[in-house]
Write a protein that holds these residues in place. Structure first.
Motif, short mmCIF file in Angstrom:
data_model
loop_
_atom_site.label_atom_id
_atom_site.label_comp_id
_atom_site.label_asym_id
_atom_site.label_seq_id
_atom_site.Cartn_x
_atom_site.Cartn_y
_atom_site.Cartn_z
N VAL A 95 0.82 -1.22 0.00
CA VAL A 95 0.00 0.00 0.00
C VAL A 95 0.85 1.26 0.00
CG1 VAL A 95 -1.83 -1.22 1.24
CG2 VAL A 95 -0.24 0.22 2.52
N GLY A 125 -1.84 -4.05 -4.43
CA GLY A 125 -2.15 -3.58 -3.09
C GLY A 125 -2.47 -4.73 -2.16
N ALA A 142 -6.51 7.37 0.57
CA ALA A 142 -6.52 5.93 0.38
C ALA A 142 -7.16 5.62 -0.96
CB ALA A 142 -7.29 5.25 1.51
N VAL A 178 -6.92 -2.33 -0.87
CA VAL A 178 -6.36 -0.99 -0.68
C VAL A 178 -5.10 -0.93 -1.53
CG1 VAL A 178 -5.46 0.69 0.96
CG2 VAL A 178 -7.29 -0.88 1.66
N GLN A 179 -5.16 -0.15 -2.60
CA GLN A 179 -4.09 -0.14 -3.57
C GLN A 179 -2.92 0.75 -3.15
OE1 GLN A 179 -6.07 -2.70 -4.74
NE2 GLN A 179 -4.78 -2.30 -6.49
N GLU A 180 -3.24 1.88 -2.53
CA GLU A 180 -2.18 2.83 -2.18
C GLU A 180 -2.67 3.78 -1.10
OE1 GLU A 180 1.87 3.57 -3.08
OE2 GLU A 180 0.49 2.08 -3.90
#
Length: 523
Positions: free
Chosen positions: A388, A396, A432, A515-517
């Motif tokens: 993340v 993620g 997020a 949650v990718q980043e």
């Protein structure tokens, strides 16, 4: 030079070494192996000598036991079994001879020292070096386990580091008292010792492989009142969350360890040479030494710091590019979801639903992340936290798929991602980026980051983070980007908790979130 091997050096409680008929300098064994120097006696009462193979003219280690015969059966069988596995991280075994009054094993001579000696003399290793050693041990075990055998004696005294940096494992046992699973848990012990200087198995070890001779000299792990061991990053700063989690999972008897080849592959992924750090942003980019520590032996001068700086600049550039695209093209296509969804962390101003970009803000470096799961039983969802903050929105962390409802199937109140900025900062906003819309989440903050990576520790952490930043996002109005900007400008923040309370429904059925980043803006 030292040549420990074959167990750790003898202690005061070790059995007396039989000296009747003991070898002498210059003696020739089997008309081939000349004894040059007595190095030490190991804790099983065997004599370790440096010798020379006069036929091949190479140095060898000779381990002698008095008497031979039945009392030396286990040692000789282990040597024969070990000689069948050829691997660069295993000490080569050349010969095994029983002369009745004595028996001896001839093996590769390693100029260097054991992990036990290295850590005892110089203190705990930096995470990169510990990862490299763990990778070498796991790789050696993968080769042993592929033959159906068990090593049975992995500990800091049998892990040896040569002067040229090669890591080898010695002194396999074949007494039938162990298993491949115990070998793998012993890798967790080696990682824990390398990172902390403490041995996690103490007087009541988890299994026989690490309960062997010679453990009394190793300091026991720091423990709580219930006897549970402290996680490595509770003992010292600078241990990355994913390495901490992996070590504690290997030591947890309630979590089945991966196979040796899978463990080796994972440690190999994390063990990246310094000159290749710019190619891989996962894991080792966040290996950082404490202030005043010597740089990692594995890292070229400035290598990881330069790579981290490049990665940070790239991430900032990507965020700027996304914001620029959104500003320039936000109203062109009303049928598409905007890149940045309206934030309900703070009231909108000027009639616009988009939050204004914080003035003079920069992207802060996240020093550590961890998945928080207070109701976890198998800890299956706590991996991949580093994804993340790796600057790659294509990968993620994600939850499992829950079948009953969006609130984690009624099994738990939520899950979260704990964020450590390394030091207190003025924070402007936290964004997020999610895999899909429809999640419910909030951002919390606390003042304490010292909680063990376990279900109990996660429960304590959530309880210690009661302060919510701004307004929570509800599932009905959240998009794929959640922006929290309700921070108090007069306060500084170091620890944050992105807490997910409801999952979005998948088109294929079930509820799941990725949650990718996560990026933090501040000063």
């Amino acid at each position: 030079m030292t040549q420990v091997g074959e167990g750790q050096e003898a202690e005061e409680t070790s059995p007396a070494v039989v000296t009747l008929g003991a070898p002498t300098v210059g003696e020739l064994l089997a008309e081939r192996y000349e004894l040059v120097e007595h190095i030490n006696n190991d804790s099983a009462g065997r004599l370790v000598w440096r010798g020379v193979d006069v036929v091949l003219r190479r140095p060898v280690a000779v381990v002698l036991r008095y008497p031979g015969g039945d009392s030396a059966t286990e040692m000789l069988q282990a040597a024969v079994a070990a000689s069948r596995v050829i691997h660069p991280n295993l000490v080569g075994v050349y010969d095994a001879i029983d002369e009745d009054d004595r028996a001896y094993v001839v093996r590769e001579w390693v100029d260097g020292q054991s992990l036990r000696e290295m850590v005892t003399a110089d203190g705990p290793l930096d995470p990169a070096r510990a990862t490299a050693i763990g990778n070498a041990v796991a790789s050696a075990l993968a080769a042993v386990h592929a033959t159906g055998m068990v090593h049975g004696n992995i500990h800091p005294g049998t892990v040896m580091i040569s002067d040229d940096g090669r890591v080898v494992v010695a002194d396999a046992r074949t007494d039938g008292a162990d298993s491949q699973e115990n070998d793998l848990r012993a890798v967790g012990g080696v990682l824990y010792f390398a990172l902390t200087g403490h041995w996690p198995h103490g007087e009541a070890p988890l299994h026989g492989a690490t309960a062997g001779h010679g453990r009394a000299a190793l300091p026991d792990a720091v423990r709580d009142s219930a006897g549970g061991i402290a996680a490595p990053r509770q003992v010292r700063a600078g241990v990355p969350a994913y390495l901490d989690d992996l070590t504690m999972d290997l030591l947890d008897p309630e979590i089945a360890p991966p196979s040796s080849d899978v463990l080796s592959a994972e440690l190999s992924r994390l063990d990246i040479p310094a000159d290749e750090q710019f190619l891989e942003q996962a894991g080792p980019l966040r290996f950082t030494a404490d202030p005043g520590e010597e740089p990692s032996p594995l890292a070229a001068a400035g290598g990881r710091k330069v790579a981290l700086g490049v990665a940070g600049l790239l991430a900032v550039a990507l965020v700027g590019l996304f914001i620029g695209i959104n500003v320039l093209g936000g109203g062109d296509d009303g049928g598409k979801e905007p890149v940045s969804q309206p934030s309900n962390s703070a009231p909108a101003t000027g009639g616009s639903s988009e939050p204004e970009a914080p003035a003079a803000a920069r992207q802060l470096v996240v020093q550590d992340v961890r998945i928080i799961d207070p109701k976890s039983k198998d800890r299956a969802e706590v991996r991949d936290a580093e994804k993340v903050i790796d600057g790659n929105p294509e990968e993620g962390w994600e939850t499992q798929t829950y079948r009953n409802n969006g609130k984690f199937g009624g099994l738990k109140d939520g899950m979260g991602i704990w964020i450590d900025l390394g030091a207190p900062h003025t924070v402007k906003s936290v964004q997020a980026t999610l895999s899909s819309a429809g999640a419910a989440a909030e951002l919390r903050t606390g003042t304490n980051g010292d909680f063990p990576s376990s279900s109990t520790g996660d429960k304590q952490l959530v309880a210690a983070y009661p302060t919510v930043i701004g307004q929570p996002f509800e599932s009905s109005d959240s998009g794929t980007n959640m922006i929290f900007n309700g921070f108090d400008p007069a306060k500084k923040y170091q620890y944050l908790l992105f807490w997910v309370t409801e999952l979005p429904e998948k088109d294929s059925g079930g509820w799941k979130l990725g949650v990718q980043e996560i990026t933090v803006q501040g000063s």
